[in-house]
Design a protein around this motif. Structure first.
Motif, PDB file in Angstrom:
ATOM      1  N   SER A 134       0.841  -1.206   0.000  1.00 32.44           N
ATOM      2  CA  SER A 134       0.000   0.000   0.000  1.00 32.44           C
ATOM      3  C   SER A 134       0.875   1.255   0.000  1.00 32.44           C
ATOM      4  CB  SER A 134      -1.005   0.003   1.148  1.00 32.44           C
ATOM      5  OG  SER A 134      -0.338   0.075   2.362  1.00 32.44           O
ATOM      6  N   LEU A 135       2.073   1.184   0.620  1.00 35.55           N
ATOM      7  CA  LEU A 135       2.985   2.335   0.578  1.00 35.55           C
ATOM      8  C   LEU A 135       3.451   2.601  -0.862  1.00 35.55           C
ATOM      9  CD1 LEU A 135       4.838   4.504   1.834  1.00 35.55           C
ATOM     10  CD2 LEU A 135       6.511   2.692   2.300  1.00 35.55           C
ATOM     11  N   VAL A 136       3.779   1.530  -1.580  1.00 37.16           N
ATOM     12  CA  VAL A 136       4.224   1.669  -2.978  1.00 37.16           C
ATOM     13  C   VAL A 136       3.099   2.284  -3.815  1.00 37.16           C
ATOM     14  CG1 VAL A 136       4.802   0.348  -5.056  1.00 37.16           C
ATOM     15  CG2 VAL A 136       5.978  -0.157  -2.908  1.00 37.16           C
ATOM     16  N   LYS A 137       1.878   1.815  -3.579  1.00 35.86           N
ATOM     17  CA  LYS A 137       0.724   2.335  -4.314  1.00 35.86           C
ATOM     18  C   LYS A 137       0.529   3.829  -3.997  1.00 35.86           C
ATOM     19  CE  LYS A 137      -3.935   0.850  -5.257  1.00 35.86           C
ATOM     20  NZ  LYS A 137      -5.091   0.139  -4.733  1.00 35.86           N
ATOM     21  N   HIS A 138       0.689   4.151  -2.721  1.00 36.13           N
ATOM     22  CA  HIS A 138       0.548   5.539  -2.279  1.00 36.13           C
ATOM     23  C   HIS A 138       1.612   6.426  -2.945  1.00 36.13           C
ATOM     24  CE1 HIS A 138      -0.471   8.739   0.618  1.00 36.13           C
ATOM     25  NE2 HIS A 138       0.815   9.026   0.554  1.00 36.13           N
ATOM     26  N   LEU A 139       2.867   5.957  -2.919  1.00 42.85           N
ATOM     27  CA  LEU A 139       3.970   6.705  -3.541  1.00 42.85           C
ATOM     28  C   LEU A 139       3.711   6.914  -5.035  1.00 42.85           C
ATOM     29  CD1 LEU A 139       7.375   5.294  -2.190  1.00 42.85           C
ATOM     30  CD2 LEU A 139       6.661   7.682  -2.194  1.00 42.85           C
ATOM     31  N   ALA A 140       3.234   5.860  -5.688  1.00 39.44           N
ATOM     32  CA  ALA A 140       2.955   5.945  -7.125  1.00 39.44           C
ATOM     33  C   ALA A 140       1.867   6.992  -7.392  1.00 39.44           C
ATOM     34  CB  ALA A 140       2.539   4.588  -7.667  1.00 39.44           C
ATOM     35  N   GLY A 141       0.899   7.055  -6.495  1.00 37.45           N
ATOM     36  CA  GLY A 141      -0.190   8.043  -6.637  1.00 37.45           C
ATOM     37  C   GLY A 141       0.336   9.465  -6.505  1.00 37.45           C
ATOM     38  N   ILE A 142       1.179   9.697  -5.499  1.00 36.42           N
ATOM     39  CA  ILE A 142       1.745  11.042  -5.282  1.00 36.42           C
ATOM     40  C   ILE A 142       2.679  11.399  -6.451  1.00 36.42           C
ATOM     41  CG2 ILE A 142       3.161  12.493  -3.726  1.00 36.42           C
ATOM     42  CD1 ILE A 142       0.605  11.691  -2.399  1.00 36.42           C
ATOM     43  N   PHE A 143       3.453  10.413  -6.894  1.00 39.75           N
ATOM     44  CA  PHE A 143       4.386  10.587  -8.019  1.00 39.75           C
ATOM     45  C   PHE A 143       3.636  11.117  -9.248  1.00 39.75           C
ATOM     46  CE2 PHE A 143       6.701   8.951 -11.708  1.00 39.75           C
ATOM     47  CZ  PHE A 143       8.009   9.280 -11.409  1.00 39.75           C
ATOM     48  N   LYS A 144       2.492  10.487  -9.505  1.00 43.81           N
ATOM     49  CA  LYS A 144       1.685  10.863 -10.676  1.00 43.81           C
ATOM     50  C   LYS A 144       1.033  12.236 -10.465  1.00 43.81           C
ATOM     51  CE  LYS A 144      -1.739   8.916 -13.750  1.00 43.81           C
ATOM     52  NZ  LYS A 144      -2.830   7.962 -13.892  1.00 43.81           N
ATOM     53  N   LYS A 145       0.455  12.410  -9.272  1.00 42.63           N
ATOM     54  CA  LYS A 145      -0.279  13.645  -8.973  1.00 42.63           C
ATOM     55  C   LYS A 145       0.615  14.886  -9.062  1.00 42.63           C
ATOM     56  CE  LYS A 145      -2.481  13.772  -4.920  1.00 42.63           C
ATOM     57  NZ  LYS A 145      -3.520  13.579  -3.908  1.00 42.63           N
ATOM     58  N   TYR A 146       1.855  14.761  -8.603  1.00 41.12           N
ATOM     59  CA  TYR A 146       2.784  15.892  -8.603  1.00 41.12           C
ATOM     60  C   TYR A 146       3.647  15.947  -9.865  1.00 41.12           C
ATOM     61  CZ  TYR A 146       1.879  17.158  -3.723  1.00 41.12           C
ATOM     62  OH  TYR A 146       1.302  17.586  -2.560  1.00 41.12           O
ATOM     63  N   ASN A 147       3.389  15.017 -10.783  1.00 43.01           N
ATOM     64  CA  ASN A 147       4.159  14.962 -12.037  1.00 43.01           C
ATOM     65  C   ASN A 147       5.669  14.911 -11.756  1.00 43.01           C
ATOM     66  OD1 ASN A 147       4.345  14.847 -14.804  1.00 43.01           O
ATOM     67  ND2 ASN A 147       4.531  17.070 -15.020  1.00 43.01           N
ATOM     68  N   CYS A 148       6.048  13.981 -10.843  1.00 42.80           N
ATOM     69  CA  CYS A 148       7.459  13.874 -10.426  1.00 42.80           C
ATOM     70  C   CYS A 148       8.268  13.100 -11.462  1.00 42.80           C
ATOM     71  CB  CYS A 148       7.570  13.087  -9.110  1.00 42.80           C
ATOM     72  SG  CYS A 148       6.704  13.806  -7.728  1.00 42.80           S
ATOM     73  N   ILE A 149       9.592  13.211 -11.346  1.00 44.71           N
ATOM     74  CA  ILE A 149      10.473  12.312 -12.101  1.00 44.71           C
ATOM     75  C   ILE A 149      11.220  11.391 -11.126  1.00 44.71           C
ATOM     76  CG2 ILE A 149      10.707  13.720 -14.184  1.00 44.71           C
ATOM     77  CD1 ILE A 149      13.300  14.836 -13.091  1.00 44.71           C
ATOM     78  N   GLY A 150      11.184  11.765  -9.852  1.00 50.86           N
ATOM     79  CA  GLY A 150      11.748  10.931  -8.796  1.00 50.86           C
ATOM     80  C   GLY A 150      11.049  11.261  -7.486  1.00 50.86           C
ATOM     81  N   LEU A 151      10.775  10.255  -6.685  1.00 50.56           N
ATOM     82  CA  LEU A 151      10.123  10.485  -5.386  1.00 50.56           C
ATOM     83  C   LEU A 151      10.523   9.361  -4.433  1.00 50.56           C
ATOM     84  CD1 LEU A 151       7.971  12.250  -3.812  1.00 50.56           C
ATOM     85  CD2 LEU A 151       6.312  10.497  -4.472  1.00 50.56           C
ATOM     86  N   SER A 152      10.970   9.757  -3.242  1.00 49.60           N
ATOM     87  CA  SER A 152      11.394   8.745  -2.269  1.00 49.60           C
ATOM     88  C   SER A 152      10.394   8.670  -1.117  1.00 49.60           C
ATOM     89  CB  SER A 152      12.780   9.120  -1.731  1.00 49.60           C
ATOM     90  OG  SER A 152      12.694  10.358  -1.046  1.00 49.60           O
ATOM     91  N   ALA A 153      10.389   7.498  -0.438  1.00 53.33           N
ATOM     92  CA  ALA A 153       9.461   7.293   0.687  1.00 53.33           C
ATOM     93  C   ALA A 153       9.634   8.351   1.792  1.00 53.33           C
ATOM     94  CB  ALA A 153       9.627   5.881   1.236  1.00 53.33           C
ATOM     95  N   PRO A 154      10.890   8.778   2.125  1.00 50.00           N
ATOM     96  CA  PRO A 154      11.008   9.803   3.176  1.00 50.00           C
ATOM     97  C   PRO A 154      10.273  11.092   2.845  1.00 50.00           C
ATOM     98  CG  PRO A 154      13.171   8.889   2.639  1.00 50.00           C
ATOM     99  CD  PRO A 154      12.203   8.304   1.663  1.00 50.00           C
ATOM    100  N   GLN A 155      10.062  11.365   1.554  1.00 51.06           N
ATOM    101  CA  GLN A 155       9.381  12.612   1.173  1.00 51.06           C
ATOM    102  C   GLN A 155       7.883  12.591   1.467  1.00 51.06           C
ATOM    103  OE1 GLN A 155      11.454  12.662  -2.839  1.00 51.06           O
ATOM    104  NE2 GLN A 155      11.271  14.854  -2.432  1.00 51.06           N
ATOM    105  N   VAL A 156       7.360  11.396   1.804  1.00 50.68           N
ATOM    106  CA  VAL A 156       5.975  11.349   2.292  1.00 50.68           C
ATOM    107  C   VAL A 156       5.979  10.957   3.772  1.00 50.68           C
ATOM    108  CG1 VAL A 156       4.881  10.955   0.045  1.00 50.68           C
ATOM    109  CG2 VAL A 156       5.592   8.987   1.402  1.00 50.68           C
TER     110      VAL A 156
END
Ligand SMILES: [Zn+2]
Length: 233
Positions: A72-94
């Motif tokens: 569920s954390l991976v799914k959550h990260l993927a959601g934030i990644f898409k929503k913010y139009n990121c090119i990189g996102l790490s777990a500590p950033q959430v």
């Protein structure tokens, strides 16, 4: 022993009771108004100054990759990644201190760079991928200096030196081995995300004189009437 209450006594008792009631009511209402602490993973990207961005993240035990918590954390990260139009996102950033990051660069993001910039910085499409417990081995110690920004240092950018090429090892979200070589911009993203997992930010290694507000010209054009959103736009 019986106490005979005079009018003064009664008044004092009444006042204290009333005072207590006000206090109780005030604290009850304050509790309603005060926002409850929000537990991570956050739905926003946390910002520099948050001590969680300075912690060294823990590896994910391999057998935990399939657990509900990690999935569920991976799914959550993927959601934030898409929503913010990121090119990189790490777990500590959430707000989660685990050694996981996501990277990817789609056609839309690629178009944000000029052809000249793409060529100079070796910016290419990157298939979205989740990397758990990443390990990096530098292959080419030549350093390239280019401008970099970070979702956790909203509104700024600076020149940062990064190694030219590296080997990345780790696991994907279904526990398969990842082993790839990366150069140029992709190697830059990987080094940036690896830094997050070690509690480092680009401000630690940037050329300090190049730190810039990404919208300083807009600030001038609009007489300072500019607000930065800290959520998705
Ligand atoms: Zn970052």
């Amino acid at each position: 022993m019986a106490i005979k209450l005079t009018n003064t006594h009664v008044g004092t008792i009444y006042s204290q009771t009333r005072l207590l009631s006000y206090k109780t009511l005030f604290s009850w209402y304050s509790g309603l108004l005060k926002p409850k602490p929000i537990k991570p993973p956050h739905k926003h990207i946390i910002q520099i100054g948050d001590p969680r961005l300075r912690a060294v993240s823990q590896p994910v035990p391999y057998d935990d990759i399939y657990t509900e918590k990690i999935q569920s954390l991976v799914k959550h990260l993927a959601g934030i990644f898409k929503k913010y139009n990121c090119i990189g996102l790490s777990a500590p950033q959430v707000g989660v201190q685990l050694r996981i990051f996501i990277m990817g660069l789609n056609e839309k993001s690629l178009q944000e760079y000029s052809p000249k910039e793409r060529k100079l910085k070796e910016i290419t499409l990157i298939k979205p991928m989740v990397i758990i417990n990443p390990e990096v081995k530098i292959l080419d110690f030549k350093k390239l200096v280019f401008s970099e920004s970070c979702g956790s240092i909203k509104g700024f950018c600076a020149d940062v030196p990064r190694y030219y090429s590296l080997e990345l090892k780790g696991f994907n979200e279904i526990g398969e081995h990842i082993n790839m070589n990366a150069t140029g911009f992709t190697a830059r993203i990987i080094q940036h995300e690896m830094d997050h997992l070690d509690g480092k930010l680009y401000t630690d290694s940037m050329d300090r004189k190049t730190l810039s507000c990404t919208c300083w010209e807009v600030v001038n054009d609009r007489n300072g009437k500019v607000e930065l959103p800290y959520g998705p736009v």
